[in-house]
Design a protein around this motif. Structure first.
Motif, PDB file in Angstrom:
ATOM      1  N   GLY A 246       0.829  -1.309  -0.005  1.00 15.27           N
ATOM      2  CA  GLY A 246       0.062   0.097   0.095  1.00 15.27           C
ATOM      3  C   GLY A 246       0.823   1.234  -0.006  1.00 15.27           C
ATOM      4  O   GLY A 246       2.111   1.173  -0.191  1.00 15.27           O
ATOM      5  N   VAL A 247       0.107   2.389   0.279  1.00 15.16           N
ATOM      6  CA  VAL A 247       0.908   3.666   0.210  1.00 15.16           C
ATOM      7  C   VAL A 247       1.906   3.599   1.471  1.00 15.16           C
ATOM      8  O   VAL A 247       1.553   3.229   2.501  1.00 15.16           O
ATOM      9  CB  VAL A 247      -0.246   4.741   0.618  1.00 15.16           C
ATOM     10  N   PRO A 248       3.057   3.877   1.280  1.00 15.78           N
ATOM     11  CA  PRO A 248       4.104   4.110   2.340  1.00 15.78           C
ATOM     12  C   PRO A 248       3.571   4.838   3.346  1.00 15.78           C
ATOM     13  O   PRO A 248       3.085   6.291   3.061  1.00 15.78           O
ATOM     14  CB  PRO A 248       5.443   4.453   1.493  1.00 15.78           C
ATOM     15  N   ALA A 249       4.259   4.660   4.509  1.00 16.58           N
ATOM     16  CA  ALA A 249       3.885   5.166   5.737  1.00 16.58           C
ATOM     17  C   ALA A 249       4.883   6.791   5.622  1.00 16.58           C
ATOM     18  O   ALA A 249       5.926   6.547   4.893  1.00 16.58           O
ATOM     19  CB  ALA A 249       4.447   4.555   6.904  1.00 16.58           C
ATOM     20  N   PRO A 250       4.341   7.657   6.323  1.00 15.12           N
ATOM     21  CA  PRO A 250       3.494   8.136   7.069  1.00 15.12           C
ATOM     22  C   PRO A 250       2.109   8.448   6.661  1.00 15.12           C
ATOM     23  O   PRO A 250       1.175   8.755   7.316  1.00 15.12           O
ATOM     24  CB  PRO A 250       4.056   8.932   8.142  1.00 15.12           C
ATOM     25  N   THR A 251       2.117   8.338   5.319  1.00 14.00           N
ATOM     26  CA  THR A 251       1.015   8.655   4.675  1.00 14.00           C
ATOM     27  C   THR A 251      -0.458   7.934   5.052  1.00 14.00           C
ATOM     28  O   THR A 251      -0.289   6.746   4.767  1.00 14.00           O
ATOM     29  CB  THR A 251       0.949   8.766   2.988  1.00 14.00           C
ATOM     30  N   PRO A 252      -1.458   8.374   5.585  1.00 11.07           N
ATOM     31  CA  PRO A 252      -2.504   7.542   6.107  1.00 11.07           C
ATOM     32  C   PRO A 252      -3.343   6.952   5.118  1.00 11.07           C
ATOM     33  O   PRO A 252      -3.535   7.812   4.067  1.00 11.07           O
ATOM     34  CB  PRO A 252      -3.259   8.455   7.082  1.00 11.07           C
ATOM     35  N   SER A 253      -4.049   5.866   4.893  1.00  8.08           N
ATOM     36  CA  SER A 253      -5.008   5.462   4.092  1.00  8.08           C
ATOM     37  C   SER A 253      -5.773   4.532   5.096  1.00  8.08           C
ATOM     38  O   SER A 253      -5.489   3.942   5.984  1.00  8.08           O
ATOM     39  CB  SER A 253      -4.458   4.718   3.048  1.00  8.08           C
ATOM     40  N   TRP A 254      -7.203   4.359   4.754  1.00  3.27           N
ATOM     41  CA  TRP A 254      -8.099   3.567   5.279  1.00  3.27           C
ATOM     42  C   TRP A 254      -7.595   2.200   5.448  1.00  3.27           C
ATOM     43  O   TRP A 254      -7.664   1.503   6.586  1.00  3.27           O
ATOM     44  CB  TRP A 254      -9.617   3.652   4.742  1.00  3.27           C
ATOM     45  N   GLY A 255      -7.208   1.563   4.237  1.00  2.00           N
ATOM     46  CA  GLY A 255      -6.539   0.072   4.482  1.00  2.00           C
ATOM     47  C   GLY A 255      -5.439   0.004   5.507  1.00  2.00           C
ATOM     48  O   GLY A 255      -5.339  -1.081   6.073  1.00  2.00           O
TER      49      GLY A 255
END
Length: 304
Positions: A246-255
């Motif tokens: 998924g999207v690399p941290a620290p960018t938040p996503s619901w998943g």
């Protein structure tokens, strides 16, 4: 030369609105709220979504925590009631939900656009020209469908590196075959109708026929299907987060938020259940809107 539109005429807008049903508008209200908060996230006095408060990990909703609030210059640290609690690293769940909506909606909304534009163009060409053009396009789409999607995502991540834009590109490419099939099937149906044959006899060019005669009859089925794909892509982002793609941290996503809370489901279920509920309602809303729009555009199908 256009045929009668499949959507009720302007004079029947009220009946078309009623045909959509209350569930359509309730779903639309939820989605408008989600999109509104995602777009205006920077304007709300939310805690920094990546601020870790190790004094209050996995705090329940309503807990008072120390949070960093963005100010004019540097973030200001102050006590704040966390309405939805914190995650396992003490980050405010409400802030991460709202900022994470940007990521999840970007994937859900942009990805189908890629498939609809490219797949729609290829499908219309295949259904209109037939012959070798159709054979080549269908063969290429079959190859893409046969290739394991997870392996393709791994290859994109390995070659281009992790990132939101790369995930959108990879998922968008995987949706092209499905949109191609939808556009091709509807083009095949329209190409045999009398209004297209009349346009040919009047000497209208192929591009003119595709744009003026066939596209208006192909676009609505693709839009209905795109609403369903949006929900699939939001769920797919959640699945990718569980696999570490998924999207690399620290960018938040619901998943990613759901995946981060799986270790504390027994002690702090709200860490995963709150973002899961928001994702569930959003996906359900897209599905309901797509189904209601399909029934309103093709009312005869409900009578079969």
């Amino acid at each position: 030369m256009n045929p009668p539109s499949e959507i009720p005429p302007a004079a029947g807008r009220k009946s078309f609105s009623e045909a959509l049903g209350e569930s359509f508008w309730l779903s639309a209200i939820w989605l408008v709220c989600v999109i509104f908060f995602a777009v205006t996230a920077d304007l709300w006095p939310l805690a920094e979504y990546d601020h870790m408060n190790w004094e209050s990990p996995a705090a329940p909703p309503g807990t008072e925590i120390h949070a960093e609030i963005p100010g004019g210059g540097r973030p200001v640290e102050m006590k704040k009631v966390s309405l939805l609690g914190t995650d396992t690293m003490g980050r405010d769940i409400l802030a991460r939900l709202i900022f994470g909506a940007r990521t999840s909606l970007a994937i859900g909304l942009v990805t189908p656009c890629i498939g609809m534009v490219i797949g729609g163009l290829l499908g219309m060409m295949a259904g209109f020209y037939r012959g070798r053009t159709e054979a080549v396009i269908v063969a290429v789409m079959d190859v893409i469908l046969a290739f394991p999607g997870l392996v393709f995502l791994l290859a994109i991540t390995f070659i281009l590196g992790p990132g939101l834009d790369h995930i959108i590109l990879a998922l968008g490419l995987l949706t092209i075959p499905a949109f191609t099939r939808v556009a091709r099937a509807n083009t095949l149906r329209c190409a045999r109708l009398e209004f297209v044959q009349s346009a040919r006899m009047l000497g209208q060019s192929d591009i003119g026929i595709l744009v003026q005669e066939i596209l208006p009859n192909v676009i609505w089925p693709m839009i209905v299907y795109a609403l369903l794909v949006v929900s699939y892509m939001i769920v797919a982002e959640g699945a990718l987060s569980f696999l570490g793609l998924g999207v690399p941290a620290p960018t938040p996503s619901w998943g990613a938020m759901i995946a981060e809370g799986k270790e504390v489901l027994d002690k702090a279920p709200h860490v995963s259940l709150i973002p899961a509920m928001v994702m569930f309602l959003t996906v359900l809303s897209f599905n309901i809107m797509g189904d209601c729009l399909r029934r309103a555009v093709h009312p005869k199908e409900e009578q079969l």
